[in-house]
Design a protein around this motif. Structure first.
Motif, PDB file in Angstrom:
ATOM      1  N   PRO A  12       0.829  -1.217   0.000  1.00 20.39           N
ATOM      2  CA  PRO A  12       0.000   0.000   0.000  1.00 20.39           C
ATOM      3  C   PRO A  12       0.861   1.263   0.000  1.00 20.39           C
ATOM      4  O   PRO A  12       1.878   1.362   0.696  1.00 20.39           O
ATOM      5  CB  PRO A  12      -0.812  -0.131   1.291  1.00 20.39           C
ATOM      6  CG  PRO A  12      -0.843  -1.606   1.572  1.00 20.39           C
ATOM      7  CD  PRO A  12       0.486  -2.126   1.107  1.00 20.39           C
ATOM      8  N   ARG A  13       0.440   2.228  -0.781  1.00 21.92           N
ATOM      9  CA  ARG A  13       1.149   3.501  -0.919  1.00 21.92           C
ATOM     10  C   ARG A  13       0.499   4.529  -0.003  1.00 21.92           C
ATOM     11  O   ARG A  13      -0.735   4.606   0.077  1.00 21.92           O
ATOM     12  CB  ARG A  13       1.070   3.965  -2.375  1.00 21.92           C
ATOM     13  CG  ARG A  13       1.994   5.127  -2.719  1.00 21.92           C
ATOM     14  CD  ARG A  13       1.661   5.671  -4.109  1.00 21.92           C
ATOM     15  NE  ARG A  13       1.771   4.667  -5.147  1.00 21.92           N
ATOM     16  CZ  ARG A  13       2.925   4.373  -5.770  1.00 21.92           C
ATOM     17  NH1 ARG A  13       4.029   4.985  -5.422  1.00 21.92           N
ATOM     18  NH2 ARG A  13       2.936   3.470  -6.720  1.00 21.92           N
ATOM     19  N   ALA A  14       1.321   5.312   0.680  1.00 22.83           N
ATOM     20  CA  ALA A  14       0.784   6.365   1.530  1.00 22.83           C
ATOM     21  C   ALA A  14       0.042   7.394   0.687  1.00 22.83           C
ATOM     22  O   ALA A  14       0.326   7.576  -0.507  1.00 22.83           O
ATOM     23  CB  ALA A  14       1.909   7.038   2.314  1.00 22.83           C
ATOM     24  N   ALA A  15      -0.900   8.094   1.319  1.00 20.31           N
ATOM     25  CA  ALA A  15      -1.769   9.023   0.582  1.00 20.31           C
ATOM     26  C   ALA A  15      -0.980  10.111  -0.135  1.00 20.31           C
ATOM     27  O   ALA A  15      -1.359  10.558  -1.219  1.00 20.31           O
ATOM     28  CB  ALA A  15      -2.782   9.646   1.541  1.00 20.31           C
ATOM     29  N   ASN A  16       0.113  10.569   0.455  1.00 19.68           N
ATOM     30  CA  ASN A  16       0.906  11.650  -0.156  1.00 19.68           C
ATOM     31  C   ASN A  16       2.102  11.132  -0.937  1.00 19.68           C
ATOM     32  O   ASN A  16       2.994  11.899  -1.312  1.00 19.68           O
ATOM     33  CB  ASN A  16       1.383  12.620   0.931  1.00 19.68           C
ATOM     34  CG  ASN A  16       2.266  11.919   1.960  1.00 19.68           C
ATOM     35  OD1 ASN A  16       2.351  10.687   1.969  1.00 19.68           O
ATOM     36  ND2 ASN A  16       2.900  12.694   2.831  1.00 19.68           N
ATOM     37  N   ASP A  17       2.138   9.845  -1.200  1.00 21.36           N
ATOM     38  CA  ASP A  17       3.262   9.227  -1.911  1.00 21.36           C
ATOM     39  C   ASP A  17       2.954   9.204  -3.403  1.00 21.36           C
ATOM     40  O   ASP A  17       2.089   8.457  -3.854  1.00 21.36           O
ATOM     41  CB  ASP A  17       3.484   7.801  -1.378  1.00 21.36           C
ATOM     42  CG  ASP A  17       4.643   7.096  -2.050  1.00 21.36           C
ATOM     43  OD1 ASP A  17       5.286   7.703  -2.923  1.00 21.36           O
ATOM     44  OD2 ASP A  17       4.899   5.927  -1.707  1.00 21.36           O
ATOM     45  N   THR A  18       3.662  10.023  -4.157  1.00 21.17           N
ATOM     46  CA  THR A  18       3.426  10.084  -5.603  1.00 21.17           C
ATOM     47  C   THR A  18       4.426   9.251  -6.387  1.00 21.17           C
ATOM     48  O   THR A  18       4.359   9.191  -7.616  1.00 21.17           O
ATOM     49  CB  THR A  18       3.501  11.541  -6.087  1.00 21.17           C
ATOM     50  OG1 THR A  18       4.794  12.077  -5.762  1.00 21.17           O
ATOM     51  CG2 THR A  18       2.416  12.379  -5.428  1.00 21.17           C
ATOM     52  N   GLY A  19       5.372   8.616  -5.707  1.00 15.79           N
ATOM     53  CA  GLY A  19       6.321   7.749  -6.390  1.00 15.79           C
ATOM     54  C   GLY A  19       7.425   8.532  -7.073  1.00 15.79           C
ATOM     55  O   GLY A  19       7.619   9.732  -6.841  1.00 15.79           O
TER      56      GLY A  19
END
Length: 781
Positions: free
Chosen positions: A608-615
Motif C-alpha cells: 500500500p502507498r501512503a496518501a501523499n506518496d506520488t512515487g
C-alpha cells in the motif's frame, strides 16, 4: 588427564548440537503455527535432546539421534518418495551430523554399543539415497509416431535460407535441411566464430542482452545487437561485410536493451528506387530503420533519410518507455510494427498501437489501436493514440494468402492492478489478434487470460501449420503461453481446434479490483500436474528448505491464478513463463512440436502507498521489471521476484526446465525430459543435470534433429525429435538466451547451425558477443 579433553569435546559438541536443535525447533514451531509440517519441531526437540545427553555422556544420546534419523527418513520418503533432489535437502544435515556422531572422538567416550542403532539407521538412509539416485520420477519417455506429409514448396523461400525470425512468416522454426541428422549430429564442430564488439556498458539497463536470431538470405547473414548495430556476415566464412550503427542514446527509462532480430524485404522486380533489398529494424529510441541489404546504408526514400519516427502520435512519450525489441513483420508490401510499453511503471504510459507502413516509402497505411480498434485509418497530425493500451512486444506471424497478421498481445500496464482498465483493454489483453494486413482491420481475437493480473502476456510468436485432424486438414495457429496452455486455433477464424474450457479460479480481496470468475483452459497443456504444496519446497539444506516452507505457508496460494494480495501471493507458473518469447518449434512434415517448458514460481506482494506518496517521476528511475515496481497512479507498489530461498536458490524443487515433444495429431505430450545442468548457476561448477530454465526457443529440421541453446548453462544441444534423446552438446563461451537457426551455404554445400552467445543481464548468465557456426567436418558433409 586424557579424559578431560575428550569430555570437553563432548561438551562442546553437545552444546553446538543443542543450539542447532533450538534453531530447527524454533523454525519448526513457527511452521507448525502456520499449519505446516510438525517434522521440524519434532526433529529440533530430538536434536536438542541428543546434545544434552551427549554433554552428560549418556548412551541414549546416539539412540535418540538414531530415532531422529529414522524419523527423518520415514517422513521424507512419505512426503516425496524416492526423488533424490528432494530427499537430499531433507536429510543432508541430519545424515552428516549422524556421521559426525560416529567419529571415534565421540564414540570412544560413550558406553560400548551406543553407536550401533545410529550406524544401522545411517546405512539404511544411505541405501535409500542410492535407490533415489537411480530413480528418475520426473521424465516421461515415449516416441512420436511421426507423419510424413507432402507439403507444397514454400514459394520465395529457398530451402537453404532462413529469411524471417521464425524462418518463414509462419514462425514454425523448421528448416527442411537434412544434411545433419540423428546419425551424424554428434560430429558437429565449430566451423567459424565472429565477435560483434557490442558489449554491455556501465549505463546500460540490467536487461542488456543478446536475444537475436540472425536471418540468412542468399550468401549473407544479417543480425542486430543490443545497441542496435546491424551487421552483415558472409554465410560461409563469418567474415564481416558491413555494419551500421544508428547511434541509439541510452536513457534511464529503458527496461531492456535488446534486439531479437531484423526483417528482410526484396522487391520482386527492379523499380528504380534505391535499396531493392532492404533490412528493417526498430531501435531502442523508437525509430523504424530501412537499410540497404547490400551495403548497410540507410534507404533514403524510406521515411526521412531511411527512418520513420515511431513516437509520432504517441501520448506520454517519456524517453525509453516505448520502443520495439522484436523484428517487424514484412508481408504483402506492408511493414507491421508493434512496440513494448514499460511494465509496472505507471498508469500513464505510451500507446500499445500496432502500425502498418508502406514497405517502399515508409508511409503510414494504417494503425490498429486497441483503445480505438475501429479507427484504422492513419491518425491525423496532432492527434494521439490511446494512452496505456495493451501492447505487443514479441514477434508476430503472417499468412499472406489469407491476408492476415497474427499479433501476440501483452497486458495493459500495470500488470498486477486492473481497476482502471477499459473494456477494450479487457478484450485484447493476453490475446491473439488477427488483423487484415492491408487495412489493419480486426478479423478475430482469442483471449488466453481474462482480466490478467499476473503478467501472462502471450510472449511466443504464434506458429502457423496445416494440421491433420480427425476432421481433415485444418489451417491451424499454435500459441504457446506463459501460463503453460497451448492453444490450437483455426487461423481463419480463431476458433479452437483443441477444446478450451472455462474453469473457476480463485478470487481476490483488493478494494475496487475485479476478478474474472473463470479462465480458459486448453486440453493441450504444459501446466504442472498439480498445484504446489508445502512438500514441494526446496533448498540446499534442511534449514533454508524450512525457511521456504515458512515463506510458502505465510503467502497466499490457491493454485494457478491466485490473485495479487497485500499478504503476498505465490504465482505458479510464474510470469517468467512456462513459455516466453522463445515460443515452440513446429515440424509441419512430421506433425510434431518441440518445446522447452520452464517451471519457476514467483512471489508478488502489493505494498500500500501512503496518501501523499506520488512515487518516482517518469524518467527519473532506472526501470526494471524485477524487485519493487512503482505502479505510479495506483494505490500500491508491487514487489515481484522469483520465489527464492535466503541462499538465492529456488524455493520450489527441481526440475525447473525440460525438453518435450508433442504429437500434434493426437494433441499429446509424448516425451518430456529434464534438460540442462547447474554448472553455471551454482558456487561449485558441477555439470549436474537437474533441469534448468531456458529463455529462448528451439528449432527443428528435416533431418529429425532439434537444437536448443537457451538454458542457464552455456551449452548448445541437439536432440532426436521423435524421442528426445540428446545427440550432442558443445560448450559455449557465454550464455545463449537466444533461438538458434540453421542454413546451407551455396559455396560449400554445408549445413550450418548458428548460435549467438551474448548472455542475459536479468538471468545473470555470462556476457559475451559471440556468433558461432557449427557444421559437420568437411569430409563428412
Amino acid at each position: 588427564m586424557k579424559t578431560r579433553p575428550a569430555s570437553r569435546t563432548l561438551v562442546i559438541s553437545g552444546i553446538l548440537i543443542a543450539l542447532l536443535g533450538l534453531l530447527i525447533g524454533g523454525g519448526g514451531a513457527r511452521l507448525a503455527a502456520l499449519g505446516g509440517s510438525f517434522y521440524y519441531l519434532a526433529a529440533g526437540i530430538g536434536i536438542v535432546l541428543t546434545g544434552l545427553l551427549l554433554i552428560v555422556r549418556w548412551r541414549a544420546a546416539l539412540w535418540v539421534y538414531a530415532l531422529v534419523v529414522l524419523g527423518t527418513l520415514g517422513w521424507a520418503v512419505y512426503e516425496i518418495g524416492f526423488d533424490w533432489w528432494q530427499l537430499a535437502p531433507r536429510g543432508d544435515i541430519i545424515f552428516l551430523l549422524g556421521v559426525y556422531l560416529l567419529m571415534p572422538w565421540i564414540t570412544r567416550r560413550l558406553p560400548r554399543g551406543a553407536s550401533l542403532p545410529l550406524a544401522a539407521t545411517l546405512l539404511l538412509a544411505a541405501a535409500v539415497g542410492i535407490v533415489a539416485l537411480l530413480t528418475n520420477p520426473h521424465d516421461k519417455s515415449g516416441s512420436i509416431e511421426a507423419a510424413s506429409l507432402d507439403l507444397p514448396a514454400n514459394a520465395g523461400m529457398p530451402d537453404d535460407d532462413w529469411r524471417h525470425y521464425g524462418r518463414t512468416l509462419a514462425g514454425d522454426r523448421y528448416s527442411p535441411l537434412k544434411q545433419i541428422d540423428g546419425g551424424n549430429a554428434g560430429k558437429l564442430e565449430v566451423a567459424w566464430q565472429y565477435q560483434t564488439g557490442d558489449v554491455r556498458g556501465p549505463s546500460d539497463p540490467i536487461e542488456t542482452t543478446y536475444e537475436v536470431t540472425p536471418i540468412k538470405v542468399d550468401d549473407t547473414l544479417y543480425l542486430c545487437t543490443p545497441h542496435n548495430y546491424v551487421i552483415a556476415l558472409d554465410a560461409e566464412s563469418g567474415q564481416e561485410k558491413w555494419r551500421y550503427d544508428p547511434k541509439v542514446p541510452i536513457v534511464p527509462g529503458l527496461q531492456h536493451l535488446t534486439c531479437r532480430g531484423v526483417a528482410y524485404h526484396e522487391a520482386a522486380t527492379a523499380t528504380g528506387q534505391t535499396c531493392q533489398k532492404r533490412i528493417f529494424m526498430p531501435t531502442a529510441d523508437a525509430r523504424l530503420l530501412a537499410i540497404d541489404a547490400t551495403d548497410g546504408r540507410p534507404c533514403q526514400d524510406f521515411g526521412q533519410n531511411g527512418a520513420v519516427d515511431l513516437t509520432q502520435g504517441m501520448p506520454n512519450m517519456t524517453p525509453g518507455y516505448y520502443y520495439s525489441t522484436s523484428p517487424p513483420v514484412v508481408a504483402n508490401g506492408v511493414v507491421i510494427v508493434s512496440g513494448n510499453v514499460s511494465d509496472n511503471v505507471s498508469t500513464t504510459e505510451p500507446s500499445g498501437v500496432t502500425r502498418g507502413f508502406d514497405v517502399n516509402t515508409g508511409k503510414l497505411l494504417w494503425n490498429w489501436d486497441s483503445g480505438n480498434p475501429e479507427a484504422t485509418t492513419p491518425l491525423p497530425a496532432g492527434q494521439h493514440y490511446t494512452a496505456n493500451s495493451p501492447n505487443s512486444w514479441s514477434v508476430s506471424s503472417a499468412d499472406e494468402k489469407l491476408g492476415l497478421v497474427y499479433i501476440p498481445m501483452g497486458n495493459q500496464t500495470p500488470d498486477q492492478w486492473g481497476v482502471q482498465r477499459t473494456p477494450q483493454a479487457e478484450l485484447y489483453s493476453a490475446s491473439i489478434v488477427a488483423l487484415d494486413i492491408k487495412t489493419g482491420k480486426l478479423r478475430w481475437v482469442f483471449q488466453s487470460v481474462h482480466h490478467d493480473l499476473w503478467d501472462m502476456d502471450i510472449g511466443g510468436q504464434p506458429s502457423l501449420v496445416d494440421l491433420d485432424t480427425s476432421t481433415g486438414r485444418r489451417q491451424a495457429l499454435i500459441a504457446s503461453t506463459k501460463r503453460g496452455d497451448i492453444y490450437v486455433l483455426d487461423r481463419t477464424n480463431g476458433q479452437p481446434i483443441v477444446p478450451v474450457h472455462e474453469r473457476p479460479v480463485p478470487q481476490g480481496d483488493i478494494p475496487d479490483e475485479r476478478y474474472s470468475p473463470t479462465q480458459p483452459f486448453s486440453d493441450l497443456t504444459f501446466l504442472p500436474r498439480r498445484p504446489l504444496e508445502e512438500r514441494d519446497m526446496w533448498g540446499a539444506t534442511m534449514l533454508d528448505q524450512m525457511v521456504c516452507r515458512i515463506m510458502f505457508k505465510s503467502a497466499r496460494y490457491e493454485g494457478i491464478f491466485t490473485p495479487p494480495s497485500t499478504q503476498g501471493s505465490i504465482v505458479y507458473p510464474g510470469n517468467f513463463g512456462v513459455f516466453d518469447w522463445g515460443g515452440v518449434a513446429i515440424d509441419p512434415v512430421r506433425q510434431l512440436m518441440i518445446a522447452n517448458p520452464d517451471y519457476m514460481a514467483f512471489y508478488s506482494r502489493l505494498i500500500p502507498r501512503a496518501a501523499n506518496d506520488t512515487g518516482v517521476a517518469p524518467g527519473e528511475q532506472k526501470a526494471n521489471e524485477a524487485g519493487t515496481n512503482e505502479m505510479m497512479g495506483t494505490p500500491y507498489r508491487v514487489q515481484l521476484n522469483a520465489f527464492l530461498s535466503p541462499l538465492g536458490l529456488p524455493c520450489q524443487a527441481p526440475p525447473w526446465g525440460y525438453m518435450a515433444g508433442v504429437d500434434l495429431r493426437k494433441s499429446e505430450i509424448v516425451w518430456q525430459h529434464k534438460n540442462g545442468t547447474i554448472q553455471d548457476s551454482s558456487p561449485i561448477p558441477l555439470p549436474i543435470k537437474m533441469g534448468v530454465p531456458s529463455l529462448g526457443g528451439p528449432i527443428t529440421t528435416g533431418g529429425g534433429v532439434a537444437f536448443l541453446t537457451s538454458t542457464l548453462d552455456s551449452y548448445i544441444r541437439a536432440y532426436d525429435v521423435l524421442d528426445g534423446t540428446q545427440l550432442w552438446q558443445a560448450r559455449l563461451p557465454a550464455g545463449a538466451q537466444t533461438t538458434p537457426m540453421t542454413y546451407r551455404s551455396a559455396k560449400s554445400g554445408r549445413q550450418f547451425v548458428l548460435v549467438v552467445a551474448g548472455g542475459h543481464g536479468s538471468l545473470g548468465t555470462k556476457a559475451g558477443d559471440h556468433v558461432i557456426a557449427y557444421a559437420l567436418p568437411k569430409a563428412s558433409s
